[in-house]
Design a protein around this motif. Sequence first.
Motif, PDB file in Angstrom:
ATOM      1  N   HIS A 160       0.838  -1.206   0.000  1.00  0.00           N
ATOM      2  CA  HIS A 160       0.000   0.000   0.000  1.00  0.00           C
ATOM      3  C   HIS A 160       0.874   1.257   0.000  1.00  0.00           C
ATOM      4  O   HIS A 160       0.678   2.173  -0.805  1.00  0.00           O
ATOM      5  N   ASP A 161       1.855   1.303   0.900  1.00  0.00           N
ATOM      6  CA  ASP A 161       2.727   2.474   1.007  1.00  0.00           C
ATOM      7  C   ASP A 161       3.573   2.643  -0.254  1.00  0.00           C
ATOM      8  O   ASP A 161       3.791   3.768  -0.727  1.00  0.00           O
ATOM      9  N   PHE A 162       4.064   1.526  -0.804  1.00  0.00           N
ATOM     10  CA  PHE A 162       4.864   1.609  -2.021  1.00  0.00           C
ATOM     11  C   PHE A 162       4.029   2.133  -3.192  1.00  0.00           C
ATOM     12  O   PHE A 162       4.500   2.963  -3.977  1.00  0.00           O
ATOM     13  N   ARG A 163       2.791   1.661  -3.308  1.00  0.00           N
ATOM     14  CA  ARG A 163       1.942   2.116  -4.409  1.00  0.00           C
ATOM     15  C   ARG A 163       1.710   3.625  -4.346  1.00  0.00           C
ATOM     16  O   ARG A 163       1.690   4.298  -5.383  1.00  0.00           O
ATOM     17  N   HIS A 164       1.548   4.148  -3.145  1.00  0.00           N
ATOM     18  CA  HIS A 164       1.349   5.591  -3.017  1.00  0.00           C
ATOM     19  C   HIS A 164       2.632   6.352  -3.333  1.00  0.00           C
ATOM     20  O   HIS A 164       2.596   7.421  -3.941  1.00  0.00           O
ATOM     21  N   LEU A 165       3.771   5.824  -2.919  1.00  0.00           N
ATOM     22  CA  LEU A 165       5.054   6.442  -3.266  1.00  0.00           C
ATOM     23  C   LEU A 165       5.262   6.428  -4.778  1.00  0.00           C
ATOM     24  O   LEU A 165       5.649   7.433  -5.386  1.00  0.00           O
ATOM     25  N   LYS A 166       4.988   5.286  -5.382  1.00  0.00           N
ATOM     26  CA  LYS A 166       5.205   5.141  -6.831  1.00  0.00           C
ATOM     27  C   LYS A 166       4.279   6.050  -7.633  1.00  0.00           C
ATOM     28  O   LYS A 166       4.682   6.602  -8.666  1.00  0.00           O
ATOM     29  N   ALA A 167       3.046   6.228  -7.160  1.00  0.00           N
ATOM     30  CA  ALA A 167       2.064   7.022  -7.900  1.00  0.00           C
ATOM     31  C   ALA A 167       2.509   8.466  -8.090  1.00  0.00           C
ATOM     32  O   ALA A 167       2.107   9.127  -9.059  1.00  0.00           O
ATOM     33  N   THR A 168       3.336   8.974  -7.185  1.00  0.00           N
ATOM     34  CA  THR A 168       3.799  10.362  -7.285  1.00  0.00           C
ATOM     35  C   THR A 168       5.285  10.449  -7.659  1.00  0.00           C
ATOM     36  O   THR A 168       5.864  11.533  -7.598  1.00  0.00           O
ATOM     37  N   HIS A 169       5.875   9.318  -8.015  1.00  0.00           N
ATOM     38  CA  HIS A 169       7.305   9.303  -8.332  1.00  0.00           C
ATOM     39  C   HIS A 169       7.538   9.966  -9.695  1.00  0.00           C
ATOM     40  O   HIS A 169       6.807   9.708 -10.651  1.00  0.00           O
ATOM     41  N   PRO A 170       8.557  10.833  -9.812  1.00  0.00           N
ATOM     42  CA  PRO A 170       8.797  11.517 -11.092  1.00  0.00           C
ATOM     43  C   PRO A 170       9.192  10.575 -12.231  1.00  0.00           C
ATOM     44  O   PRO A 170       9.103  10.959 -13.399  1.00  0.00           O
ATOM     45  N   LEU A 171       9.620   9.364 -11.900  1.00  0.00           N
ATOM     46  CA  LEU A 171      10.028   8.415 -12.935  1.00  0.00           C
ATOM     47  C   LEU A 171       8.984   7.314 -13.155  1.00  0.00           C
ATOM     48  O   LEU A 171       9.305   6.244 -13.668  1.00  0.00           O
ATOM     49  N   LEU A 172       7.743   7.591 -12.783  1.00  0.00           N
ATOM     50  CA  LEU A 172       6.679   6.594 -12.915  1.00  0.00           C
ATOM     51  C   LEU A 172       6.528   6.114 -14.360  1.00  0.00           C
ATOM     52  O   LEU A 172       6.416   4.913 -14.627  1.00  0.00           O
ATOM     53  N   GLU A 173       6.526   7.047 -15.302  1.00  0.00           N
ATOM     54  CA  GLU A 173       6.365   6.669 -16.706  1.00  0.00           C
ATOM     55  C   GLU A 173       7.537   5.810 -17.178  1.00  0.00           C
ATOM     56  O   GLU A 173       7.360   4.856 -17.936  1.00  0.00           O
ATOM     57  N   ASN A 174       8.743   6.145 -16.717  1.00  0.00           N
ATOM     58  CA  ASN A 174       9.921   5.350 -17.077  1.00  0.00           C
ATOM     59  C   ASN A 174       9.793   3.923 -16.553  1.00  0.00           C
ATOM     60  O   ASN A 174      10.136   2.963 -17.248  1.00  0.00           O
ATOM     61  N   ALA A 175       9.305   3.791 -15.320  1.00  0.00           N
ATOM     62  CA  ALA A 175       9.122   2.459 -14.746  1.00  0.00           C
ATOM     63  C   ALA A 175       8.123   1.653 -15.564  1.00  0.00           C
ATOM     64  O   ALA A 175       8.279   0.433 -15.734  1.00  0.00           O
ATOM     65  N   SER A 176       7.097   2.317 -16.080  1.00  0.00           N
ATOM     66  CA  SER A 176       6.106   1.639 -16.915  1.00  0.00           C
ATOM     67  C   SER A 176       6.736   1.142 -18.214  1.00  0.00           C
ATOM     68  O   SER A 176       6.459   0.024 -18.667  1.00  0.00           O
ATOM     69  N   HIS A 177       7.605   1.967 -18.816  1.00  0.00           N
ATOM     70  CA  HIS A 177       8.317   1.537 -20.033  1.00  0.00           C
ATOM     71  C   HIS A 177       9.185   0.309 -19.746  1.00  0.00           C
ATOM     72  O   HIS A 177       9.252  -0.622 -20.563  1.00  0.00           O
ATOM     73  N   ILE A 178       9.842   0.324 -18.610  1.00  0.00           N
ATOM     74  CA  ILE A 178      10.720  -0.796 -18.238  1.00  0.00           C
ATOM     75  C   ILE A 178       9.903  -2.063 -18.031  1.00  0.00           C
ATOM     76  O   ILE A 178      10.296  -3.154 -18.476  1.00  0.00           O
ATOM     77  N   ALA A 179       8.757  -1.932 -17.367  1.00  0.00           N
ATOM     78  CA  ALA A 179       7.892  -3.092 -17.153  1.00  0.00           C
ATOM     79  C   ALA A 179       7.442  -3.683 -18.484  1.00  0.00           C
ATOM     80  O   ALA A 179       7.435  -4.907 -18.669  1.00  0.00           O
ATOM     81  N   ASP A 180       7.071  -2.825 -19.421  1.00  0.00           N
ATOM     82  CA  ASP A 180       6.651  -3.294 -20.750  1.00  0.00           C
ATOM     83  C   ASP A 180       7.806  -3.992 -21.463  1.00  0.00           C
ATOM     84  O   ASP A 180       7.624  -5.032 -22.101  1.00  0.00           O
ATOM     85  N   TRP A 181       9.011  -3.402 -21.367  1.00  0.00           N
ATOM     86  CA  TRP A 181      10.188  -3.981 -22.019  1.00  0.00           C
ATOM     87  C   TRP A 181      10.468  -5.369 -21.458  1.00  0.00           C
ATOM     88  O   TRP A 181      10.747  -6.316 -22.204  1.00  0.00           O
ATOM     89  N   GLN A 182      10.372  -5.487 -20.144  1.00  0.00           N
ATOM     90  CA  GLN A 182      10.681  -6.766 -19.516  1.00  0.00           C
ATOM     91  C   GLN A 182       9.605  -7.808 -19.823  1.00  0.00           C
ATOM     92  O   GLN A 182       9.911  -9.002 -19.986  1.00  0.00           O
ATOM     93  N   ALA A 183       8.356  -7.385 -19.913  1.00  0.00           N
ATOM     94  CA  ALA A 183       7.295  -8.325 -20.274  1.00  0.00           C
ATOM     95  C   ALA A 183       7.531  -8.882 -21.674  1.00  0.00           C
ATOM     96  O   ALA A 183       7.366 -10.088 -21.914  1.00  0.00           O
ATOM     97  N   GLU A 184       7.947  -8.025 -22.602  1.00  0.00           N
ATOM     98  CA  GLU A 184       8.251  -8.489 -23.961  1.00  0.00           C
ATOM     99  C   GLU A 184       9.485  -9.387 -23.959  1.00  0.00           C
ATOM    100  O   GLU A 184       9.545 -10.373 -24.703  1.00  0.00           O
ATOM    101  N   ARG A 185      10.465  -9.060 -23.134  1.00  0.00           N
ATOM    102  CA  ARG A 185      11.661  -9.911 -23.043  1.00  0.00           C
ATOM    103  C   ARG A 185      11.295 -11.302 -22.549  1.00  0.00           C
ATOM    104  O   ARG A 185      11.773 -12.317 -23.072  1.00  0.00           O
ATOM    105  N   LEU A 186      10.420 -11.365 -21.560  1.00  0.00           N
ATOM    106  CA  LEU A 186       9.997 -12.654 -21.030  1.00  0.00           C
ATOM    107  C   LEU A 186       9.259 -13.466 -22.091  1.00  0.00           C
ATOM    108  O   LEU A 186       9.450 -14.683 -22.203  1.00  0.00           O
ATOM    109  N   LYS A 187       8.422 -12.792 -22.873  1.00  0.00           N
ATOM    110  CA  LYS A 187       7.718 -13.498 -23.947  1.00  0.00           C
ATOM    111  C   LYS A 187       8.694 -14.065 -24.962  1.00  0.00           C
ATOM    112  O   LYS A 187       8.505 -15.173 -25.483  1.00  0.00           O
ATOM    113  N   THR A 188       9.760 -13.315 -25.250  1.00  0.00           N
ATOM    114  CA  THR A 188      10.754 -13.771 -26.231  1.00  0.00           C
ATOM    115  C   THR A 188      11.584 -14.923 -25.668  1.00  0.00           C
ATOM    116  O   THR A 188      11.815 -15.930 -26.345  1.00  0.00           O
ATOM    117  N   THR A 189      12.053 -14.771 -24.436  1.00  0.00           N
ATOM    118  CA  THR A 189      12.868 -15.813 -23.814  1.00  0.00           C
ATOM    119  C   THR A 189      12.104 -17.130 -23.717  1.00  0.00           C
ATOM    120  O   THR A 189      12.673 -18.206 -23.923  1.00  0.00           O
TER     121      THR A 189
END
Length: 249
Positions: free
Chosen positions: A27-56
């Motif tokens: 709960h606390d992490f989600r609230h911290l992440k929601a206002t984090h200045p790099l939130l969009e970057n983290a989303s890009h990384i999550a997408d990249w890693q999901a695609e990497r997992l599909k490829t692997t």
Amino acid sequence: MYRERLVATEARTESARRLQKLLLDYHDFRHLKATHPLLENASHIADWQAERLKTTHEDLYHHPGYHHGLEFLLTDLYAPAGMTHRDDNIDRVFPKMVKWLPDNLLDTFAGLVELNLITQRLDLELAELFHLQSVPAHSLTTEDYCAAYRESRLLDQREKQISLVADVGQQLDRYVRNRTLGWLLSMTRGPAEMADLRDLHSFLHRGYSAFRKMDDVELLIDRLVSREQQVMRNILNHHPDPFSLPESL
């Protein structure tokens, strides 16, 4: 939103206390992440890693006996985005969970929460490392990813992330073999919608359906874990093609 409810609920067993602590941390992490200045970057990384997992794991991902399970893993358990309402609802129903659910189910829920928390913490740490290195998160290369990965201060959490996939997957497999669970999910759909728990119920039903359709969950989990452990070794050992795996895996 429901932090006070989590804190106020009496957790009488070790399993309930573990789930309570993890839900508070998440709960606390989600609230911290929601206002984090790099939130969009983290989303890009999550997408990249999901695609990497599909490829692997392309052979498993496209296998009719495993596709639904892996899709659930990547879109629901990994859950890079869009699950805020579901997670709020888990917080909201926590008092009923510890009152009515047996400890083994509470332990499984705790594993799911911990897996999500660790995964998202690791994504956010990578976003911070890329930012420090002036690497654009929206156009990552394998070299960029591996360099930041090796700089991580949370490598022990990466090892735990892999072991949690195995633990949670095996526990879920045991539950979905119980036909009563499928009947209960069907019977509780209407009440869940009336209680504004539609997304939580849908999550549980998707997981049940995905695991019921899988041929051999134990084999899938063994392969996932072995491959991801090898990928981790490859990255840390500066392998020139870290996501390439021997045919035996």
